[in-house]
Design an enzyme around this catalytic site. Structure first.
Site, short mmCIF file in Angstrom:
data_model
loop_
_atom_site.label_atom_id
_atom_site.label_comp_id
_atom_site.label_asym_id
_atom_site.label_seq_id
_atom_site.Cartn_x
_atom_site.Cartn_y
_atom_site.Cartn_z
N ALA A 48 0.84 -1.21 0.00
CA ALA A 48 0.00 0.00 0.00
C ALA A 48 0.87 1.25 0.00
O ALA A 48 2.03 1.22 0.42
CB ALA A 48 -0.89 -0.01 1.24
N GLY A 63 -0.14 -5.26 0.85
CA GLY A 63 -1.21 -5.31 -0.15
C GLY A 63 -0.83 -6.11 -1.38
O GLY A 63 -1.68 -6.74 -2.03
N GLU A 69 -1.44 -9.59 -0.67
CA GLU A 69 -2.90 -9.82 -0.63
C GLU A 69 -3.46 -9.93 -2.06
O GLU A 69 -4.34 -10.74 -2.32
CB GLU A 69 -3.59 -8.70 0.15
CG GLU A 69 -3.19 -8.78 1.63
CD GLU A 69 -3.88 -7.74 2.48
OE1 GLU A 69 -3.57 -6.55 2.29
OE2 GLU A 69 -4.73 -8.11 3.31
N GLU A 118 1.67 -5.47 8.20
CA GLU A 118 0.72 -4.47 8.74
C GLU A 118 0.75 -4.36 10.25
O GLU A 118 0.56 -3.30 10.83
CB GLU A 118 -0.71 -4.80 8.27
CG GLU A 118 -0.98 -4.52 6.79
CD GLU A 118 -0.45 -5.58 5.84
OE1 GLU A 118 0.23 -6.54 6.28
OE2 GLU A 118 -0.69 -5.46 4.63
#
Ligand code: NAD
Length: 704
Positions: free
Chosen positions: A60, A101, A104, A124
């Protein structure tokens, strides 16, 4: 930002947004548009996601965590859903790191390819968050509950080889020129399958006893740190992955992410993340300032610090020459260093070859002439101005032109040390923390005359030896020890007023400090502080009361852990309350006219922390630190301040500067003459606190 390359049947979507292909809004928009386009293209039968950069994607765009763009559509969860619900198979080709991310996204793809060294992780938790785009739901389905829990709760990455063993990736290819052609061949095989799509929502988490397993994990975390909220929420989300269908699991995970994003702990985590990136921006040192080349390092003094510093440099591949005053002291130091490497070999942390290589790179001398090749010389001799002057005069004579001359002093005036040389621009402070080979913090102290390229070089070198360099100006104690002084003062003074060492330490340790004030003084040695105070007798004469207890313990020979008695008694390292200490305090209180009373926990915490924070404000006013986040980095990395509170200045922002100001004023009035002396709020604290502003507001306004 990205490009599409079609081969027969297979389309490659190549991310190309240096430096890290961050998944900010525009990247998410472009990826969504590319997928929409390829879904409509009837010639395309499989889609490969790959990268033009050496890494796949850093995850991210954390800058978005400061504004609303994080939530702008397409957000990350919806991009993941788009890939997962596509009717075309997706293959992700990760020839370099895929973090947060990015992993993910990988989990939503039908097939995952990596190289042996590709690092994949969900960090995270380190920002006080949970992976909010499916990490807690898809990872346990794909790689198993135990692997997923370990990865999510540690935040640490795994490599491609390991990922292959647990099913996180389907294939590992060499990271060479053939990587993409191997991926293409793999994609053709996928296309040839009758049903190439793999549906994550059809996979159940398989584990014989998920609840017990997760509870055990919870207990371990609670035993280590009972304060943290993100690990608990991650474990809850993992538990729900075992119980709920994927869609419901994803919904609760998204809600969990939003909950955590709005916690003080996550704000603290993000604050420190940005603080580390900002601390190397230094006024007067431009981004493209050049660094001097450093290969040979000289170190003066083979004591505690000199040896630790030498080890840090040796481990980073530097050549080190150690200088002492006597051969026996030099031999002792060299022995210490080789003992360190031998122990690392014994414990299996280092290969024999590596240890031998490091040991061969250090030599000893008694003669400054042997520093003629040194590019950087660090003095770590006794803390005495005459000693430092002698040393810097000798360096001025023997060091080559352009060599950087550094001192590890903790308390002495570096401007005066520099003035002993004819090359003040080359002199800098490198304030390491003990043990110097382990502690990450390095205060880089710029004098009034340190040249910009010397500062830049210090930062470059600090990074190479894996330190966190925070640049500060010259004042007594620089930033860290200067803020420590009021903290210690209050901790000691409270004992005279009626608190016990255990009471003070319990409050601070419950707050999250690694160790309370009195336990820390006992560990460091009561004599260390007492000697420093003796040196500064004249400066400190205006209030003889506050350190009376420490000085008395010193006179009684109660030096802390090393003598088995200090503020506590010790059995080994275990502290035991000593009933004699309150009696000593009573006597001292009488002598200094201090009225004893019951002191509650709130007062202990505020009295210890608020003057420390106020000192931070004074440091900012005097430009000793460039920004409040630098003070936070120093206190989190050098003084055991809980990182999940983001440092003392971030903590002040979190509870409100108006409150800090109000309580400083309260103690100023209620503690009489003592309050007047030590609880006067700084100008900046007064200004911001009275307007209801935060430090974050202050820096935002400054930028605009
Ligand atoms: P130490 O007493 O363990 O070691 C000092 C060494 O310097 C001794 O081996 C001594 O023989 C040698 N020495 C003294 N004068 C010398 C000279 N003229 N030439 C060459 N060698 C000489 O002390 P230390 O704890 O390692 O501290 C060294 C410096 O680091 C001090 O300035 C101290 O303030 C600073 N410092 C110490 C700590 C800490 O926790 N110990 C932390 C940060 C900074």
């Amino acid at each position: 930002m990205l490009s599409i390359k079609n081969t027969k049947e297979v389309a490659f979507v190549e991310l190309n947004a240096p430096p890290v292909n961050a998944l900010g809004l525009s990247m998410r928009q472009e990826l969504t548009a590319a997928i929409n386009q390829l879904e409509k293209d009837s010639e395309v039968e499989a889609i490969v996601l790959c990268s033009a950069l050496p890494l796949f994607c850093g995850g991210a765009d954390i800058a978005e965590f400061r504004n609303e763009a994080l939530w702008e559509m397409p957000d990350l969860p919806s991009l993941c859903e788009k890939i997962e619900s596509s009717n075309k198979p997706f293959i992700i080709a990760m020839a370099g790191a895929a973090m947060g991310g990015a992993l993910e996204i990988a989990l939503t793809c039908d097939y995952r390819i990596a190289t042996s060294n590709t690092l994949m992780g969900l960090p995270e938790i380190k920002l006080g968050l949970l992976p909010g785009a499916g990490g807690t739901q898809r990872l346990p389905r794909i790689a198993g509950l135990e692997v997923a829990t370990q990865m999510i709760l540690s935040g640490d990455p795994v490599n491609g080889d390991y990922a292959l063993t647990c099913g996180l990736v389907d294939e590992v290819f060499e990271n060479d020129d053939a990587f993409l052609s191997n991926v293409l061949a793999f994609a053709h095989e996928v296309v040839s399958k009758e049903n190439p799509k793999r549906r994550c929502d059809e996979i159940q988490v398989v584990h014989p006893n998920p609840t017990d397993f997760l509870n055990d994990f919870r207990d371990k975390i609670l035993a280590k740190n009972k304060h943290l909220v993100a690990p608990q929420r991650c474990l809850q989300s993992l538990q729900l992955a075992c119980e709920l269908p994927l869609a419901e699991g994803l919904a609760q995970e998204k809600a969990g992410f939003a909950e955590l994003l709005d916690t003080p702990q996550s704000r603290a985590g993000r604050h420190l993340f940005f603080a580390e990136r900002e601390c190397t921006k230094i006024s007067g040192v431009s981004r493209d300032e050049s660094s001097r080349e450093i290969n040979d390092v000289g170190i003066i003094g083979a004591g505690t610090m000199g040896c630790g510093i030498a080890i840090a440099f040796l481990q980073a591949g530097y050549l080190v020459t150690l200088l002492e005053t006597r051969q026996d002291l030099l031999d002792q130091g060299l022995h210490q260093i080789s003992k360190h490497f031998n122990r690392a070999v014994e414990k299996g942390r280092m290969s024999i070859e590596k240890a031998e290589g490091f040991s061969n790179n250090v030599s000893g001398t008694l003669d400054y002439a042997d520093f003629s090749d040194a590019d950087l010389i660090i003095e770590a001799a006794f803390e005495n101005m005459d000693v430092k002057h002698q040393i810097f005069k000798a360096l001025d004579k023997h060091a080559k032109q352009g060599a950087i001359l550094a001192s590890n002093t903790s308390t002495l005036d570096l401007n005066k040390i520099a003035a002993a040389t004819s090359r003040e621009a080359d002199v800098i402070g490198l304030h390491f923390f003990s043990p110097a080979n382990i502690m990450r913090l390095l205060e880089v102290v710029r004098t009034d005359k340190t040249a910009p390229d010397v500062i830049k070089t210090a930062i470059t070198v600090a990074k190479r030896i894996r330190k966190l360099p925070v640049t500060v100006g010259v004042c007594y104690g620089f930033v860290g020890n200067r803020m420590l002084e009021p903290y210690f003062r209050e901790g000691s003074r409270l004992l005279l007023e009626g608190a016990t060492p255990k009471q003070v330490d319990d409050v601070l340790e419950n707050f999250g400090m690694a160790m309370g004030i009195h336990a820390m003084a006992d560990l460091a040695g009561i004599d260390v502080g007492a000697r420093v105070r003796q040196e500064r007798r004249d400066e400190l004469a205006h209030d003889p009361s506050y350190q009376a207890i420490q000085d008395t313990l010193f006179e009684m020979g109660r030096l802390g852990q090393k003598t088995g008695r200090g503020s506590y008694l010790y059995e080994g390292r275990n502290r035991i309350v000593d009933s004699e200490v309150p009696l000593i305090c009573e006597g001292l209180a009488k002598r200094h006219g201090v009225v004893r009373r019951e002191i509650n926990e709130e007062e202990i915490l505020e009295r210890c922390l608020f003057p420390l924070i106020n000192e931070g404000f004074l440091i900012l006013e005097e430009n000793i630190a460039e920004r409040s986040s630098d003070c936070d980095l120093i206190w989190v990395n050098g003084y055991g301040f809980p990182n999940w509170r983001g440092g003392p200045m971030q903590y002040a922002d979190e509870i409100g500067l108006d409150k800090v100001l109000e309580r400083m004023n309260f103690y100023r009035q209620s503690l009489g003459e003592y309050g007047e002396m030590w609880f006067t709020p700084s100008k900046l604290l007064k200004e911001l606190g009275s307007k209801g502003q935060s430090l974050a507001d202050y820096y935002r306004n400054k930028e605009e």
